[in-house]
Write a protein that holds these residues in place. Sequence first.
Motif, PDB file in Angstrom:
ATOM      1  N   ILE A  67       0.839  -1.199   0.000  1.00 16.62           N
ATOM      2  CA  ILE A  67       0.000   0.000   0.000  1.00 16.62           C
ATOM      3  C   ILE A  67       0.871   1.245   0.000  1.00 16.62           C
ATOM      4  CG2 ILE A  67      -0.223   0.070   2.548  1.00 16.62           C
ATOM      5  CD1 ILE A  67      -3.166   1.000   2.043  1.00 16.62           C
ATOM      6  N   ASN A  68       0.401   2.275  -0.725  1.00 24.17           N
ATOM      7  CA  ASN A  68       1.090   3.571  -0.787  1.00 24.17           C
ATOM      8  C   ASN A  68       0.253   4.704  -0.205  1.00 24.17           C
ATOM      9  OD1 ASN A  68       3.343   2.521  -2.246  1.00 24.17           O
ATOM     10  ND2 ASN A  68       2.066   2.507  -4.080  1.00 24.17           N
ATOM     11  N   GLY A  69      -1.006   4.414   0.148  1.00 27.36           N
ATOM     12  CA  GLY A  69      -1.870   5.448   0.692  1.00 27.36           C
ATOM     13  C   GLY A  69      -3.320   5.021   0.597  1.00 27.36           C
ATOM     14  N   TYR A  70      -4.207   5.890   1.082  1.00 29.95           N
ATOM     15  CA  TYR A  70      -5.637   5.583   1.039  1.00 29.95           C
ATOM     16  C   TYR A  70      -6.433   6.873   0.872  1.00 29.95           C
ATOM     17  CZ  TYR A  70      -5.558   7.051   5.962  1.00 29.95           C
ATOM     18  OH  TYR A  70      -5.379   7.765   7.118  1.00 29.95           O
ATOM     19  N   PHE A  71      -7.704   6.724   0.523  1.00 34.98           N
ATOM     20  CA  PHE A  71      -8.633   7.840   0.372  1.00 34.98           C
ATOM     21  C   PHE A  71      -9.675   7.748   1.477  1.00 34.98           C
ATOM     22  CE2 PHE A  71      -6.821   6.845  -3.714  1.00 34.98           C
ATOM     23  CZ  PHE A  71      -6.568   8.069  -4.296  1.00 34.98           C
ATOM     24  N   GLY A  72      -9.991   8.895   2.078  1.00 36.59           N
ATOM     25  CA  GLY A  72     -10.952   8.906   3.162  1.00 36.59           C
ATOM     26  C   GLY A  72     -11.545  10.279   3.368  1.00 36.59           C
ATOM     27  N   PRO A  73     -12.435  10.423   4.368  1.00 32.17           N
ATOM     28  CA  PRO A  73     -13.066  11.719   4.625  1.00 32.17           C
ATOM     29  C   PRO A  73     -12.026  12.798   4.922  1.00 32.17           C
ATOM     30  CG  PRO A  73     -14.164   9.961   5.845  1.00 32.17           C
ATOM     31  CD  PRO A  73     -12.916   9.375   5.279  1.00 32.17           C
ATOM     32  N   ALA A  74     -12.386  14.041   4.640  1.00 38.38           N
ATOM     33  CA  ALA A  74     -11.479  15.170   4.837  1.00 38.38           C
ATOM     34  C   ALA A  74     -10.975  15.220   6.278  1.00 38.38           C
ATOM     35  CB  ALA A  74     -12.188  16.472   4.479  1.00 38.38           C
ATOM     36  N   ALA A  75      -9.664  15.412   6.423  1.00 38.73           N
ATOM     37  CA  ALA A  75      -9.011  15.519   7.725  1.00 38.73           C
ATOM     38  C   ALA A  75      -7.634  16.124   7.499  1.00 38.73           C
ATOM     39  CB  ALA A  75      -8.896  14.139   8.393  1.00 38.73           C
ATOM     40  N   ASN A  76      -6.964  16.458   8.590  1.00 37.11           N
ATOM     41  CA  ASN A  76      -5.610  17.000   8.470  1.00 37.11           C
ATOM     42  C   ASN A  76      -4.711  16.009   7.734  1.00 37.11           C
ATOM     43  OD1 ASN A  76      -6.259  19.341   9.861  1.00 37.11           O
ATOM     44  ND2 ASN A  76      -5.634  18.518  11.849  1.00 37.11           N
ATOM     45  N   GLY A  77      -3.913  16.534   6.814  1.00 39.43           N
ATOM     46  CA  GLY A  77      -3.003  15.690   6.055  1.00 39.43           C
ATOM     47  C   GLY A  77      -3.565  15.194   4.745  1.00 39.43           C
ATOM     48  N   GLY A  78      -4.862  15.442   4.488  1.00 40.59           N
ATOM     49  CA  GLY A  78      -5.463  15.010   3.238  1.00 40.59           C
ATOM     50  C   GLY A  78      -4.971  15.845   2.064  1.00 40.59           C
ATOM     51  N   LEU A  79      -4.785  15.201   0.924  1.00 42.99           N
ATOM     52  CA  LEU A  79      -4.232  15.856  -0.261  1.00 42.99           C
ATOM     53  C   LEU A  79      -5.188  15.738  -1.443  1.00 42.99           C
ATOM     54  CD1 LEU A  79      -0.594  14.398  -0.066  1.00 42.99           C
ATOM     55  CD2 LEU A  79      -1.396  16.597   0.833  1.00 42.99           C
ATOM     56  N   ASN A  80      -5.079  16.693  -2.371  1.00 43.52           N
ATOM     57  CA  ASN A  80      -5.880  16.683  -3.589  1.00 43.52           C
ATOM     58  C   ASN A  80      -5.018  16.275  -4.780  1.00 43.52           C
ATOM     59  OD1 ASN A  80      -8.197  17.700  -2.271  1.00 43.52           O
ATOM     60  ND2 ASN A  80      -7.412  19.780  -2.427  1.00 43.52           N
ATOM     61  N   LEU A  81      -5.670  15.710  -5.800  1.00 39.84           N
ATOM     62  CA  LEU A  81      -4.984  15.346  -7.035  1.00 39.84           C
ATOM     63  C   LEU A  81      -4.957  16.537  -7.988  1.00 39.84           C
ATOM     64  CD1 LEU A  81      -3.760  13.216  -9.018  1.00 39.84           C
ATOM     65  CD2 LEU A  81      -6.111  12.821  -9.799  1.00 39.84           C
ATOM     66  N   TYR A  82      -3.789  16.818  -8.538  1.00 41.99           N
ATOM     67  CA  TYR A  82      -3.621  17.818  -9.591  1.00 41.99           C
ATOM     68  C   TYR A  82      -3.105  17.081 -10.821  1.00 41.99           C
ATOM     69  CZ  TYR A  82      -3.987  21.189  -5.782  1.00 41.99           C
ATOM     70  OH  TYR A  82      -4.428  21.923  -4.700  1.00 41.99           O
ATOM     71  N   THR A  83      -3.894  17.096 -11.902  1.00 42.25           N
ATOM     72  CA  THR A  83      -3.515  16.336 -13.084  1.00 42.25           C
ATOM     73  C   THR A  83      -2.577  17.145 -13.980  1.00 42.25           C
ATOM     74  OG1 THR A  83      -5.464  17.096 -14.305  1.00 42.25           O
ATOM     75  CG2 THR A  83      -5.655  15.024 -13.081  1.00 42.25           C
ATOM     76  N   LEU A  84      -1.761  16.413 -14.729  1.00 38.08           N
ATOM     77  CA  LEU A  84      -0.837  16.999 -15.697  1.00 38.08           C
ATOM     78  C   LEU A  84      -0.974  16.220 -17.002  1.00 38.08           C
ATOM     79  CD1 LEU A  84       2.378  17.139 -13.461  1.00 38.08           C
ATOM     80  CD2 LEU A  84       0.948  19.105 -14.074  1.00 38.08           C
ATOM     81  N   LEU A  85      -0.684  16.880 -18.123  1.00 35.30           N
ATOM     82  CA  LEU A  85      -0.537  16.126 -19.352  1.00 35.30           C
ATOM     83  C   LEU A  85       0.673  15.214 -19.166  1.00 35.30           C
ATOM     84  CD1 LEU A  85      -1.602  15.785 -22.279  1.00 35.30           C
ATOM     85  CD2 LEU A  85       0.230  17.345 -22.976  1.00 35.30           C
ATOM     86  N   PRO A  86       0.531  13.898 -19.414  1.00 29.29           N
ATOM     87  CA  PRO A  86       1.659  12.990 -19.168  1.00 29.29           C
ATOM     88  C   PRO A  86       2.964  13.526 -19.737  1.00 29.29           C
ATOM     89  CG  PRO A  86      -0.277  11.742 -19.774  1.00 29.29           C
ATOM     90  CD  PRO A  86      -0.641  13.187 -19.939  1.00 29.29           C
ATOM     91  N   CYS A  87       4.018  13.461 -18.920  1.00 25.41           N
ATOM     92  CA  CYS A  87       5.290  14.114 -19.239  1.00 25.41           C
ATOM     93  C   CYS A  87       6.440  13.223 -18.788  1.00 25.41           C
ATOM     94  CB  CYS A  87       5.351  15.472 -18.527  1.00 25.41           C
ATOM     95  SG  CYS A  87       6.925  16.344 -18.667  1.00 25.41           S
ATOM     96  N   ARG A  88       7.477  13.130 -19.608  1.00 21.19           N
ATOM     97  CA  ARG A  88       8.642  12.310 -19.265  1.00 21.19           C
ATOM     98  C   ARG A  88       9.547  13.076 -18.300  1.00 21.19           C
ATOM     99  NH1 ARG A  88      10.162   7.825 -23.195  1.00 21.19           N
ATOM    100  NH2 ARG A  88       8.241   7.234 -22.119  1.00 21.19           N
ATOM    101  N   ALA A  89       9.652  12.578 -17.084  1.00 20.47           N
ATOM    102  CA  ALA A  89      10.433  13.238 -16.046  1.00 20.47           C
ATOM    103  C   ALA A  89      11.835  12.667 -15.917  1.00 20.47           C
ATOM    104  CB  ALA A  89       9.710  13.123 -14.700  1.00 20.47           C
ATOM    105  N   LEU A  90      12.028  11.417 -16.323  1.00 19.73           N
ATOM    106  CA  LEU A  90      13.340  10.778 -16.216  1.00 19.73           C
ATOM    107  C   LEU A  90      13.467   9.720 -17.297  1.00 19.73           C
ATOM    108  CD1 LEU A  90      15.991  10.192 -14.508  1.00 19.73           C
ATOM    109  CD2 LEU A  90      14.650   8.408 -13.373  1.00 19.73           C
TER     110      LEU A  90
END
Length: 355
Positions: free
Chosen positions: A228-251
Amino acid sequence: PQGSSGGSTLAAGVPHNFSIASGPCGVPTAAQAYSLNATVVPRGTLQYLTLWPTGKAQPPVSTLNSYDGRIKANAAIVPAGTGGSITAFSTEATDLILDISGYFVPASNQSSLPFFPLRPCRLVDTRLSNGLLGGPTLQAGVARSFPLRSSSCGVTNQAQAYALNITAIPKAPLSYLTAWPAGKAMPVASTLNAPTGAVTANAAVLPAGQNGAISVFSTADTDLIIDINGYFGPAANGGLNLYTLLPCRALDSRLQTPAQPIAGTTTALLAAASCGLSSAAQGVVLNATVVPSGSLSYLTLWPDGTSQPIASTLNAYDGTVTSNLGIVPAPGGLLDIFTANPTHLILDISGYFAP
């Protein structure tokens, strides 16, 4: 048959649009991105398949490869394009299966669930002694449930969906393996395929089922690893939002000077790759592709500044070009990489998680 969810085999070199929002799975038009599993059934060798939001220029990245023509699956988080559609391009003719396990809506939507990253952690390993999250080996044709909240990985009872990496270690050729929320009917969908019997990993974003458990079904006897790398749940401290990008080669280690394969442990600064990754990023959504020079037992990605976890991102024991989606905690775009054997590595980014 022909239609928005079917049609002819993908022709080589011809982009094809798929309207996810108007498909049969109940995806609302408010969806901004999709959690998909893409499976190719090639007619021969397939150099690569790429998915991206309809209406955007085709990005110079890949979603998966099947040079030997085997059936292969790879998870992908793809932003919604024009009319809620995504576009697929394949270098050679192939049939394509798209399964969906979730979608992302604006944070203002009452149904939205923020993401809570976890340091990669092993939830299940059936190679260990018998137990709720251990052995025995999965039996062909027999579904088994795993109570993921009972692990020591920090999964809270508030978790409503999981960001997982599922690895099969088959005892024989494995037509398909399917994972789904416990207590629900088994879906007509697959999570991964291992027709050659190779150790195979694929990421999956899965809803939590009854008592937080998930169920797994395999067509062949196989050992099973779930990280596991993480989970989704009700809003609370530490919760993050997804910001999408056009797929891009980073490495792309093949383009570095000198072009040396990656071996052992190294650190990558993805924020320096000009892909639009914010300095506020706490986690990245990426497609990791290895181009090994021989057998590669495993690759692991994890947040820089922490010890290497007992978890893996992908495996390529047979030395083939192999990809897998990674949702990796990476504060500031820094992540660590470990390869058990030398390999070239490509990292393509399609989004990030941040406050």
